[in-house]
Write a protein that holds these residues in place. Structure first.
Motif, mmCIF file in Angstrom:
data_model
loop_
_atom_site.group_PDB
_atom_site.id
_atom_site.type_symbol
_atom_site.label_atom_id
_atom_site.label_comp_id
_atom_site.label_asym_id
_atom_site.label_seq_id
_atom_site.Cartn_x
_atom_site.Cartn_y
_atom_site.Cartn_z
ATOM 1 N N ALA A 123 -4.894 -0.632 -2.411
ATOM 2 C CA ALA A 123 -5.016 0.881 -1.977
ATOM 3 C C ALA A 123 -5.779 1.082 -0.755
ATOM 4 N N TYR A 132 -9.578 9.751 -5.028
ATOM 5 C CA TYR A 132 -10.034 8.915 -5.928
ATOM 6 C C TYR A 132 -11.410 8.233 -6.335
ATOM 7 N N ASP A 170 -6.539 4.433 0.902
ATOM 8 C CA ASP A 170 -5.802 5.415 0.222
ATOM 9 C C ASP A 170 -6.930 5.876 -0.917
ATOM 10 N N LEU A 171 -7.851 5.349 -1.469
ATOM 11 C CA LEU A 171 -8.770 5.417 -2.382
ATOM 12 C C LEU A 171 -9.483 6.852 -1.919
ATOM 13 N N GLN A 193 0.902 -1.251 0.009
ATOM 14 C CA GLN A 193 0.082 -0.042 -0.044
ATOM 15 C C GLN A 193 0.933 1.259 -0.011
ATOM 16 N N LEU A 217 -1.048 6.003 -7.895
ATOM 17 C CA LEU A 217 -2.441 5.800 -7.639
ATOM 18 C C LEU A 217 -2.886 6.666 -8.877
ATOM 19 N N VAL A 271 -5.093 -3.239 -7.746
ATOM 20 C CA VAL A 271 -4.734 -2.028 -7.264
ATOM 21 C C VAL A 271 -5.709 -1.238 -6.383
ATOM 22 N N LYS A 307 0.971 3.852 -3.208
ATOM 23 C CA LYS A 307 0.429 5.233 -3.083
ATOM 24 C C LYS A 307 0.976 6.373 -4.092
#
Length: 888
Positions: free
Chosen positions: A504, A512, A507-508, A462, A469, A500, A466
């Motif tokens: 992730a 995102y 972190d999305l 992760q 991404l 992905v 990052k």
């Protein structure tokens, strides 16, 4: 009915023999289906009638009869020698083994006397092919004595066929289809491989002559596509010999070198057909090149297996031979890269085959040939093809092979190489105009994200992911859109996107996830018009499942946003009845509903009412998802009005009536028992039990019994043993004891699964401690039998420890178990334990301890099994407490 069946069987073969070829194929399938069920016990006249029909000189008619025989006898392939199979095989052999040899010898004699008659040979070789196929079927399970006694006759003729010259073009075939002589030789070599693999002692004297014959055949065969099956069969025979007791047949250096050069290397080279497939059918090229499924046969795949086989006993010699050719090919490439690009591609391919000792889906190669310098080769010959100067100037098939090499040896690359390679992969995804190359770059990213270090941590996880991404999502979505416009649903690229999203996690959010939802829903809308790729569909919805789980864990307020984005799309799919997508849509609706939001979205009530009133229950593929959705809905809204409750009970009745769906019926009933207030259900309980006991009487199966026991223990665990005891006894006196005796005690240990066994442990504990009728002098013996089973399942590993999941999810070669319903792994039901927070072992022993003290129960070795008695004593030792006085 039986008379009709016999009439059909009587007429089917004569009609088949008289029918045109296209109709005959359909009738042969009918014969096969009936024969699998009825032959030989209930179709005793089939084989004698066929043998009688062969008494003719009409070779065309004989071929039709032999085709029927082969269809019937194919049943023996891939079977084990269990008694039932051996009995059926003996019946066939007693009738047919001698006539088969007579016909085979007759056909061989006719071929010898008509060796110059091209037209006659076509029909005769057709006969020989079918006879050789029947030989394979009859010899697969075991080596019949009659065949062993007549090996010289069979294998002498096989030598003649393999040496038969390729003098007539019509027998050889052309680029569109292989000829009949080529087919005959391939089937005969399959028979050689069968004997070499299974009956090597009996075949040993034939191994060397046939090895030379097959090698001579392979030396001379050209690269033409219609020889592929024959070449693959021949190389497979060489591989079988190389790994058998006859491996010393390769010990002569000159012979080994010729096999390596003129068979393995020759058939590892790219052909024009490979280049055409690379450009015109890229998905087919990728599947064949990357597939780990053994059924996907190519010359290259067969050559790779031959290299592995030869290396088993001659690693140094084979490595030395191939290393020389690899160096020669690389030098040839350096002399003229533009003209000799195939030499470089071939060198990479052969070195890969030479270097791999063992591999797994998650790690790639785990053990390598110590004589091959993998990292120096990568640094000097592979990496430069992917960096500026090599890419995109050189041939795209070299780029594809370099990417594949990088993915195969990902476990051997140091961690710092990953950071250097990621920008390279992204650049190729963004800039390559070759479908295969851009897909392989995405494939490398997906594979890299699965690699684990020795301590279990992710090598590129992760934190490392990052920084990439933003560009990853942009490039992967653009590539997916590009391929969809080309009418290709590229599951490899979508799998990368899924991986992905999975890695992730949080972190999305917040940068995102909205764009990802938007782009994914656009893809769903586009693909839903005509879904063609089940794997693509699966990864698409898995990506959504992971997205939902990750976002809700970070911020539960994202769930309403997800609902507002997805509900319109899902509603369209349900209304348009997109059958391929509906099980996935229902799973995601259930997953969304399971998230711990404060209020129930009113749309779920509308969906719930549509689901319990609709026709979705008619498709078995929908059932697991529908049951899950209802479970989730009841957790949020357990107080159902009577009409809805009636509908659920009607669905339960329907599901439980069929053996294929009864387990789903019990899951639905368990949700109702666990979640709906008992007063609402009370009036229906007698009818529910009557339905269950009716099935137990008329058609119980082990699956049904296990499902019932889980439900039975859940009901007791949730609402107490006295209530269930009284309800069952009100139907029929002594019925509760009958359930214990005939169902629970004999079968409770057959229940599988951590949660399921936990439910049973809690249910059994309450039966033991809450049913006074079980501890009377007349029934105390049953109490101890129940106790014995309770100790058994409570101390079993299945209930005390969850099994560790082996391997990764969606490794190489993953295939869907079913196209009707495939569960979403990243949307799995977690935390739906009906007794969450209860330790089953602690609950059982603590409750039992209190009961035995209160009721002055004594348990000694004579009352329960030795194993249970020892486990009972061991438990108290394991928790550091003295053995209680009631264990004597």
């Amino acid at each position: 009915m039986k008379q009709d069946q016999e009439s059909i069987k009587l007429a089917l073969v004569p009609v088949t023999l008289k029918s045109p070829e296209k109709i005959q194929l359909q009738l042969l399938e009918s014969i096969n289906i009936i024969a699998l069920e009825d032959f030989p016990k209930n179709w005793t006249q089939l084989l004698p009638n066929l043998i009688q029909e062969m008494q003719t000189n009409d070779i065309q008619h004989i071929n039709k009869i032999l085709t029927v025989v082969q269809v019937v006898l194919k049943r023996f392939r891939n079977k084990f020698g269990v008694d039932e199979v051996l009995i059926d095989l003996k019946y066939v052999l007693d009738l047919f083994q001698a006539p088969l040899l007579v016909i085979f010898q007759s056909v061989t004699g006719l071929i010898q006397s008509n060796a110059s008659n091209e037209q006659a040979l076509k029909s005769l070789f057709s006969s020989a092919k079918i006879l050789a196929e029947i030989f394979y079927s009859l010899n697969y399970v075991d080596l019949p004595e009659y065949f062993e006694d007549n090996m010289d006759k069979w294998f002498g003729a096989f030598q003649y066929y393999l040496n038969f010259p390729h003098q007539f073009a019509s027998l050889i075939g052309d680029e569109d289809e292989e000829g009949i002589l080529v087919k005959v030789k391939a089937v005969i070599i399959d028979n050689l491989s069968l004997y070499m693999e299974k009956y090597d002692d009996e075949f040993q004297s034939y191994a060397q002559p046939f090895l030379q014959i097959v090698c001579n055949l392979l030396y001379d065969l050209p690269h033409d596509q219609h020889f592929d099956k024959l070449v693959i069969a021949g190389i497979r025979y060489l591989t079988t010999v190389s790994t058998s007791v006859s491996f010393r047949l390769f010990q002569e250096t000159a012979f080994l070198q010729r096999v390596c050069e003129n068979i393995a290397i020759k058939n590892s080279q790219l052909r024009e057909v490979d280049e055409t497939t690379f450009e015109d059918s890229p998905i087919e090229y990728i599947r064949r090149d990357l597939s780990t499924v053994s059924e996907v046969d190519t010359r290259r795949r067969a050559s790779t297996e031959l290299v592995k086989g030869l290396r088993r006993n001659y690693e140094k010699e084979v490595t030395f031979i191939f290393s020389g050719y690899i160096n020669q090919m690389l030098a040839n490439y350096q002399g003229n890269p533009e003209l000799n690009w195939k030499s470089k591609e071939g060198a990479i391919y052969i070195l890969t085959a030479l270097a791999v000792n063992s591999s797994t889906a998650s790690l790639g190669v785990t053990n390598t040939n110590p004589l091959i310098p993998i990292l120096p080769f990568y640094q000097n010959f592979v990496l430069p093809e992917l960096q500026e100067g090599g890419y995109p100037q050189h041939h795209p098939m070299i780029h594809a092979s370099s990417l594949k090499f990088t993915s195969v040896f990902r476990n051997q690359l140091p961690k710092e190489a990953y950071s250097a390679l990621f920008p390279i992969f992204l650049n190729i995804i963004r800039t390559s105009d070759k479908f295969v190359v851009s897909t392989y770059a995405a494939y490398c990213i997906e594979r890299f994200l699965t690699v684990k270090e020795a301590d279990g941590s992710t090598r590129f996880g992760q934190q490392e992911l990052k920084p990439y991404l933003q560009v990853l999502f942009t490039d992967l979505f653009n590539l997916l859109d590009k391929h969809l416009k080309e009418k290709e649903e590229n599951d490899y690229v979508l799998k990368t996107l899924m991986r992905v999203v999975v890695i992730a996690k949080g972190d999305l959010y917040p940068s995102y996830y909205l764009e990802i939802i938007k782009r994914l829903t656009q893809i769903i809308i586009f693909v839903s018009k005509n879904p063609t790729n089940p794997l693509f569909n699966h990864y698409l919805f898995e990506t959504f499942a992971s997205l939902i789980s990750s976002l809700s864990a970070v911020d539960i307020n994202t769930v309403p946003q997800l609902e507002s984005s997805l509900f319109p799309v899902f509603q369209d799919i349900l209304q348009q009845d997109v059958a391929e997508f509906i099980p996935y849509v229902i799973q995601l609706l259930g997953l969304l509903l399971e998230q711990p939001t404060r209020e129930l979205n009113p749309l779920y009530t509308t969906i719930f009412n549509n689901f319990i009133d609709g026709t979705l229950w008619n498709r078995t593929g929908n059932l697991p998802a529908l049951v899950r959705f209802i479970q989730a809905y009841l957790r949020k809204s357990p107080n159902l009005p009577n009409p809805q409750l009636n509908n659920l009970l009607i669905i339960f009745q329907r599901l439980i009536s069929a053996s294929s769906t009864d387990h789903e019926g019990f899951l639905l009933l368990e949700a109702m028992i666990e979640l709906i207030p008992l007063p609402s259900l009370d009036q229906y309980l007698s009818a529910i039990f009557s339905l269950i006991f009716g099935r137990l009487t008329s058609g119980k199966t082990l699956k049904f019994i296990r499902s019932f026991l889980i439900f039975f223990c859940l009901f007791i665990g949730k609402h107490g043993a006295p209530l269930v005891y009284n309800k069952i006894q009100s139907i029929q006196n002594t019925l509760f004891m009958m359930i214990l005796e005939s169902l629970l005690i004999p079968n409770i240990e057959k229940v599988e699964g951590f949660i399921e066994r936990k439910i049973c442990t809690i249910g059994l504990t309450k039966i033991l401690t809450e049913v006074p009728a079980l501890t009377t002098p007349e029934t105390i013996s049953k109490w101890f039998l129940v106790l014995d089973k309770a100790i058994s399942i409570t101390t079993d590993k299945a209930v005390t420890k969850r099994s560790e999941e082996e391997g990764e999810v969606y490794g190489e070669g993953f295939e869907l178990s079913s196209t009707a319903y495939s569960p979403l792994v990243y949307g799995s039901k977690e935390g739906l334990d009906p007794f969450k927070g209860v330790d089953p072992k602690n609950f059982f022993f603590t409750t039992l301890d209190q009961f035995c003290i209160q009721k002055e129960v004594r348990i000694d070795a004579s009352k329960i099994s030795e194993n249970s008695y020892n486990n009972l004593k061991s438990y108290f030792v394991s928790i550091g407490k003295p053995q209680p006085f009631w264990v004597v």
